[in-house]
Motif scaffolding. Sequence first.
Motif, PDB file in Angstrom:
ATOM      1  N   ILE A 285      42.650  44.893  43.113  1.00 61.95           N
ATOM      2  CA  ILE A 285      44.034  44.898  43.592  1.00 61.95           C
ATOM      3  C   ILE A 285      44.439  43.536  44.139  1.00 61.95           C
ATOM      4  CG2 ILE A 285      45.532  45.818  45.404  1.00 61.95           C
ATOM      5  CD1 ILE A 285      44.408  48.567  44.854  1.00 61.95           C
ATOM      6  N   ARG A 286      43.638  42.998  45.038  1.00 61.51           N
ATOM      7  CA  ARG A 286      44.002  41.713  45.616  1.00 61.51           C
ATOM      8  C   ARG A 286      44.004  40.594  44.568  1.00 61.51           C
ATOM      9  NH1 ARG A 286      46.850  40.834  50.268  1.00 61.51           N
ATOM     10  NH2 ARG A 286      47.716  38.914  49.410  1.00 61.51           N
ATOM     11  N   PRO A 287      43.022  40.535  43.656  1.00 62.01           N
ATOM     12  CA  PRO A 287      43.102  39.503  42.611  1.00 62.01           C
ATOM     13  C   PRO A 287      44.363  39.605  41.753  1.00 62.01           C
ATOM     14  CG  PRO A 287      40.879  40.358  42.743  1.00 62.01           C
ATOM     15  CD  PRO A 287      41.714  41.216  43.629  1.00 62.01           C
ATOM     16  N   THR A 288      44.816  40.832  41.494  1.00 59.26           N
ATOM     17  CA  THR A 288      46.042  41.001  40.707  1.00 59.26           C
ATOM     18  C   THR A 288      47.246  40.490  41.484  1.00 59.26           C
ATOM     19  OG1 THR A 288      45.086  42.937  39.617  1.00 59.26           O
ATOM     20  CG2 THR A 288      47.472  42.666  39.488  1.00 59.26           C
ATOM     21  N   ILE A 289      47.309  40.852  42.757  1.00 57.40           N
ATOM     22  CA  ILE A 289      48.402  40.381  43.609  1.00 57.40           C
ATOM     23  C   ILE A 289      48.431  38.856  43.656  1.00 57.40           C
ATOM     24  CG2 ILE A 289      49.195  40.260  46.003  1.00 57.40           C
ATOM     25  CD1 ILE A 289      48.193  43.155  46.329  1.00 57.40           C
ATOM     26  N   ASP A 290      47.276  38.258  43.902  1.00 55.93           N
ATOM     27  CA  ASP A 290      47.217  36.801  44.049  1.00 55.93           C
ATOM     28  C   ASP A 290      47.439  36.083  42.718  1.00 55.93           C
ATOM     29  OD1 ASP A 290      46.706  37.243  46.723  1.00 55.93           O
ATOM     30  OD2 ASP A 290      44.534  36.950  46.542  1.00 55.93           O
ATOM     31  N   GLY A 291      46.863  36.636  41.657  1.00 54.57           N
ATOM     32  CA  GLY A 291      46.971  35.970  40.363  1.00 54.57           C
ATOM     33  C   GLY A 291      48.383  35.965  39.804  1.00 54.57           C
ATOM     34  N   LEU A 292      49.177  36.984  40.132  1.00 60.76           N
ATOM     35  CA  LEU A 292      50.529  37.105  39.585  1.00 60.76           C
ATOM     36  C   LEU A 292      51.607  36.760  40.604  1.00 60.76           C
ATOM     37  CD1 LEU A 292      50.038  40.439  37.589  1.00 60.76           C
ATOM     38  CD2 LEU A 292      50.069  38.106  36.670  1.00 60.76           C
ATOM     39  N   ALA A 293      51.211  36.153  41.710  1.00 62.71           N
ATOM     40  CA  ALA A 293      52.152  35.878  42.800  1.00 62.71           C
ATOM     41  C   ALA A 293      53.337  35.024  42.362  1.00 62.71           C
ATOM     42  CB  ALA A 293      51.419  35.203  43.961  1.00 62.71           C
ATOM     43  N   ASP A 294      53.124  34.134  41.426  1.00 65.03           N
ATOM     44  CA  ASP A 294      54.196  33.225  41.006  1.00 65.03           C
ATOM     45  C   ASP A 294      54.800  33.601  39.663  1.00 65.03           C
ATOM     46  OD1 ASP A 294      53.877  31.619  43.314  1.00 65.03           O
ATOM     47  OD2 ASP A 294      52.199  30.557  42.372  1.00 65.03           O
ATOM     48  N   ASP A 295      54.376  34.726  39.093  1.00 59.62           N
ATOM     49  CA  ASP A 295      54.900  35.158  37.799  1.00 59.62           C
ATOM     50  C   ASP A 295      56.183  35.974  37.984  1.00 59.62           C
ATOM     51  OD1 ASP A 295      52.296  34.228  37.154  1.00 59.62           O
ATOM     52  OD2 ASP A 295      52.314  35.457  35.341  1.00 59.62           O
ATOM     53  N   ASP A 296      57.021  35.955  36.985  1.00 63.16           N
ATOM     54  CA  ASP A 296      58.276  36.710  37.040  1.00 63.16           C
ATOM     55  C   ASP A 296      58.021  38.155  36.593  1.00 63.16           C
ATOM     56  OD1 ASP A 296      60.935  37.335  37.347  1.00 63.16           O
ATOM     57  OD2 ASP A 296      61.515  36.580  35.368  1.00 63.16           O
ATOM     58  N   VAL A 297      57.196  38.849  37.376  1.00 65.45           N
ATOM     59  CA  VAL A 297      56.881  40.254  37.138  1.00 65.45           C
ATOM     60  C   VAL A 297      56.977  40.992  38.463  1.00 65.45           C
ATOM     61  CG1 VAL A 297      55.329  39.737  35.205  1.00 65.45           C
ATOM     62  CG2 VAL A 297      54.391  39.951  37.529  1.00 65.45           C
ATOM     63  N   LEU A 298      57.096  42.316  38.395  1.00 64.20           N
ATOM     64  CA  LEU A 298      57.043  43.158  39.585  1.00 64.20           C
ATOM     65  C   LEU A 298      55.680  43.825  39.613  1.00 64.20           C
ATOM     66  CD1 LEU A 298      58.737  44.199  41.991  1.00 64.20           C
ATOM     67  CD2 LEU A 298      59.271  46.208  40.600  1.00 64.20           C
ATOM     68  N   VAL A 299      54.877  43.522  40.629  1.00 66.91           N
ATOM     69  CA  VAL A 299      53.537  44.092  40.763  1.00 66.91           C
ATOM     70  C   VAL A 299      53.617  45.323  41.659  1.00 66.91           C
ATOM     71  CG1 VAL A 299      51.167  43.690  41.524  1.00 66.91           C
ATOM     72  CG2 VAL A 299      52.474  41.829  40.462  1.00 66.91           C
ATOM     73  N   VAL A 300      53.285  46.480  41.087  1.00 68.33           N
ATOM     74  CA  VAL A 300      53.346  47.748  41.812  1.00 68.33           C
ATOM     75  C   VAL A 300      51.921  48.198  42.099  1.00 68.33           C
ATOM     76  CG1 VAL A 300      54.077  50.157  41.730  1.00 68.33           C
ATOM     77  CG2 VAL A 300      55.535  48.367  40.752  1.00 68.33           C
ATOM     78  N   VAL A 301      51.605  48.363  43.374  1.00 70.43           N
ATOM     79  CA  VAL A 301      50.247  48.692  43.810  1.00 70.43           C
ATOM     80  C   VAL A 301      50.193  50.127  44.313  1.00 70.43           C
ATOM     81  CG1 VAL A 301      48.384  48.111  45.413  1.00 70.43           C
ATOM     82  CG2 VAL A 301      49.852  46.296  44.484  1.00 70.43           C
ATOM     83  N   SER A 302      49.193  50.876  43.850  1.00 72.17           N
ATOM     84  CA  SER A 302      48.855  52.167  44.452  1.00 72.17           C
ATOM     85  C   SER A 302      47.501  52.025  45.127  1.00 72.17           C
ATOM     86  CB  SER A 302      48.791  53.270  43.396  1.00 72.17           C
ATOM     87  OG  SER A 302      48.184  54.426  43.939  1.00 72.17           O
ATOM     88  N   THR A 303      47.428  52.395  46.397  1.00 72.56           N
ATOM     89  CA  THR A 303      46.167  52.274  47.141  1.00 72.56           C
ATOM     90  C   THR A 303      45.291  53.508  46.983  1.00 72.56           C
ATOM     91  OG1 THR A 303      47.173  53.123  49.162  1.00 72.56           O
ATOM     92  CG2 THR A 303      47.189  50.725  48.832  1.00 72.56           C
ATOM     93  N   GLY A 304      45.680  54.451  46.155  1.00 68.78           N
ATOM     94  CA  GLY A 304      44.841  55.612  45.878  1.00 68.78           C
ATOM     95  C   GLY A 304      44.597  56.505  47.074  1.00 68.78           C
TER      96      GLY A 304
END
Length: 442
Positions: A285-304
């Motif tokens: 989860i955190r790598p996805t958040i950090d890796g896409l921080a500057d991309d023009d996408v909406l990152v939706v996280v579910s913490t399960g």
Amino acid sequence: MASVLVCSSPLVGHVTPMLSVAAGLVQRGHDVRFLTGQRYRDRVEDTGASFVPLPPEADFDDTNLDEAFPGRIGLKGPKGIRFDIKEIFMRPGKAQYEAVLATLTEHPADAVLAESLFMGAALLLSQPRSSRPAVVNCGIVPLSLASRDTAPYGLGIPPMAGAAGRLRNRALQTLTEKVVFGPVQKYADAVALDTTGRPFPTFFMDWPRAADCLVQFTVPEFEYPRSDLPGTVHFVGPVSQSGTKSAGETAAELLPGWWEELDAGRPVVHVTQGTVANRDFDDLIRPTIDGLADDDVLVVVSTGGRPVADLAGPLPDNVRVASYLPYDQLLAKTDVLVTNGGYGGVQFALRHGVPLVVAGETEEKTEVCARVAWSGAGINLRTNRATPEAVARAVRAVLANSSYREASGRIGGSIRTSRGVDELAELVETIAASSPLRDGAE
């Protein structure tokens, strides 16, 4: 009416699909008992089935497997599978078997339906068919049957065509049975001898082959082709095809306030680590958040199910977080799913035609992730702990190349036309009608 005993190890990823099985059989008027851990009593009873508790020596709290089984921490690939098979699944086999026999003595059944890692059912196969119910293996994980056309289960190696591939597979199978999992097989034989007086009926990974019927919860398009596939195998598709919530659990009562942003035009990237392997958000989860921080996408996280506050550290402006989300609605709006590769969650994504980026090497995830890449439905990062750079590269590649969505869509089309529990129920009804244990009464 058939009498059925459903059995599952007390793990959410194993119990959840079997709950769908139990509910479907109850709805068709069958008498269903469900043998599993105490934590799942209420969920079992909600299906209309009768709950039967596993004995304490076969029960455990699956909310933190690393705490319940500290020896598994840090293990992955074959090492992780060896530990889990021996300690989580094989060791309780005797107590499971005795619980099955006690339940059948009190209430005879036409069929025992067991998920693939419930070893009590494998041990039941030591009895002749004339003196036991039919054993139906329910394939909640990728098909583990040995084949001349596939590498052994657990290695995460895709098929190789031709004579060279078969030669490789034969060599790997020998290596796997004698060396990689040799100690586990020795332990399985010891458990079986102590329990039934006979060695384990097969190589432990291959026990579903000995079952009277093997019902796989996927479609052929998501499984390696085998020219030597036994006739007992039936692909019925996922058994939970609608209403599934984030990571297989309860849906949020209300949609989050940011829900409308999913329709704002930016690609939606959903990331989850499910409800079991979600203790360390730094895995994916955190790598996805950090890796896409500057991309023009909406990152939706579910913490399960974990509190949103557990996701430490600053969140970029393009990140939205919830504990649970309704998957039926979310995946219809998702462009890429980033996940650690749980079998059920991947099936549900494929049903919606969503391409994937997968990173998982524990439990069944090594084999699920390998099939995602083999089928063309996504990219396998081949790790249990991804880097931000690797996740970002993979997500960008999936967004840029339509072939991943097309492959997922093809598999999804097959899943949507599969019959799931209904087909399984018809197989059980056919088995029950010809049971040698029936006395002719309905």
